[in-house]
Design a protein around this motif. Structure first.
Motif, PDB file in Angstrom:
ATOM      1  N   CYS A 150       0.846  -1.185   0.000  1.00 29.45           N
ATOM      2  CA  CYS A 150       0.000   0.000   0.000  1.00 29.45           C
ATOM      3  C   CYS A 150       0.887   1.242   0.000  1.00 29.45           C
ATOM      4  CB  CYS A 150      -0.964  -0.005   1.183  1.00 29.45           C
ATOM      5  SG  CYS A 150      -0.228   0.414   2.778  1.00 29.45           S
ATOM      6  N   LEU A 151       0.369   2.311  -0.583  1.00 27.60           N
ATOM      7  CA  LEU A 151       1.094   3.576  -0.646  1.00 27.60           C
ATOM      8  C   LEU A 151       0.606   4.462   0.487  1.00 27.60           C
ATOM      9  CD1 LEU A 151       3.068   5.473  -2.119  1.00 27.60           C
ATOM     10  CD2 LEU A 151       1.136   6.237  -3.519  1.00 27.60           C
ATOM     11  N   VAL A 152       1.536   4.945   1.299  1.00 27.07           N
ATOM     12  CA  VAL A 152       1.198   5.730   2.485  1.00 27.07           C
ATOM     13  C   VAL A 152       1.764   7.141   2.335  1.00 27.07           C
ATOM     14  CG1 VAL A 152       1.372   5.889   4.995  1.00 27.07           C
ATOM     15  CG2 VAL A 152       1.232   3.648   3.899  1.00 27.07           C
ATOM     16  N   ARG A 153       0.957   8.108   2.691  1.00 27.32           N
ATOM     17  CA  ARG A 153       1.376   9.511   2.723  1.00 27.32           C
ATOM     18  C   ARG A 153       1.651   9.901   4.171  1.00 27.32           C
ATOM     19  NH1 ARG A 153      -1.255  14.584   3.662  1.00 27.32           N
ATOM     20  NH2 ARG A 153      -0.409  16.295   2.384  1.00 27.32           N
ATOM     21  N   TYR A 154       2.800  10.487   4.418  1.00 26.83           N
ATOM     22  CA  TYR A 154       3.179  10.951   5.751  1.00 26.83           C
ATOM     23  C   TYR A 154       3.231  12.480   5.756  1.00 26.83           C
ATOM     24  CZ  TYR A 154       4.689   6.127   6.519  1.00 26.83           C
ATOM     25  OH  TYR A 154       4.722   4.755   6.635  1.00 26.83           O
TER      26      TYR A 154
END
Length: 251
Positions: free
Chosen positions: A157-161
């Motif tokens: 999954c692609l996570v934005r921080y």
């Protein structure tokens, strides 16, 4: 003298009708019924599987639209503003495959609440990284995939921080949000431009898979575009290109 009763003579056709079905006829009827039943079950199973795949594809497209909106909003607000990390070291405004995250940069346009008594900065530091589906950061992705009926999810999954302040300290906790549920692969390429040194000359452009590069300080390069190539289950490869605004100042 006794009267002898003679049994009535039965019609041969009427006699056959009164006999009922033979065992062979019953077996044939049962076989035909079983074949129809198996076909009906298989047809319903195919319809159910097609419906499930359609629902998953629809959810994937909705997730892809959400991903596109988030990335576009961030990259279109890119601003050339360096920061200090939790160790006090200066970090450039944009980092690509150079640190703890695949991509990290500063953006503007972070909205304040209209009723906030103590407005914060409108600048925000954001980062992106691909995480395993079984990680804590991807818990919401796993829950959504279960709701879709995806029993055997593939990829990550692609996570934005993002951080509440640009210049970090050791006690500031990074916050995260899932941008895309399933990612097979992700590559990011940056196009940079060198200002021409002679009048009338064309600027030189170079593609990089990491940033900042080791370049000649007398010929500084500035990022002008970023290309994302992402592979998704069922949808294949998708490519997007965003232009970057850069003031060409060393900050």
């Amino acid at each position: 003298m006794k009267r002898v009763s003679v049994p009535p003579v039965l019609n041969p056709k009427q006699s056959r009708l009164q006999r009922g079905f033979t065992l062979l006829e019953v077996m044939v009827a049962i076989s035909i019924t079983a074949i129809i039943g198996v076909g009906a079950v298989q047809l319903l199973s195919n319809i159910s599987e097609a419906s499930r795949n359609t629902d998953i594809r629809s959810e994937q497209l909705a997730g892809l639209q959400r991903f596109n909106q988030v990335i576009t909003r961030d990259l279109e607000q890119f601003i050339n503003r360096s920061i200090r990390d939790e160790y006090g070291d200066t970090q450039p405004s944009l980092l690509l495959d150079n640190g703890d995250y695949l991509l990290e940069f500063t953006r503007a346009g972070w909205r304040n609440s209209p009723v906030a008594n103590d407005p914060r900065s409108t600048l925000q530091r954001v980062a992106y990284r691909v995480e395993p589906l079984d990680s804590d950061e991807c818990e919401s992705a796993r829950l959504r995939l279960e709701q879709w009926g995806e029993t055997d999810p593939k990829g990550d999954c692609l996570v934005r921080y993002f951080w509440p302040h640009l210049d970090r300290s050791t006690d500031i906790e990074v916050q995260s949000q899932v941008v895309l549920e399933q990612v097979v692969s992700l590559t990011i390429e940056l196009t940079a431009e060198t200002a021409p040194t002679e009048v009338g000359a064309q600027p030189e452009r170079t593609n990089y898979d990491s940033w900042p590069p080791v370049s000649d300080p007398n010929k500084p390069e500035y990022p002008i575009a970023m290309r994302w190539q992402i592979e998704l289950p069922r949808l294949g490869f998708i490519e997007r290109l965003w232009l970057l605004a850069h003031d060409k100042a060393d900050t």
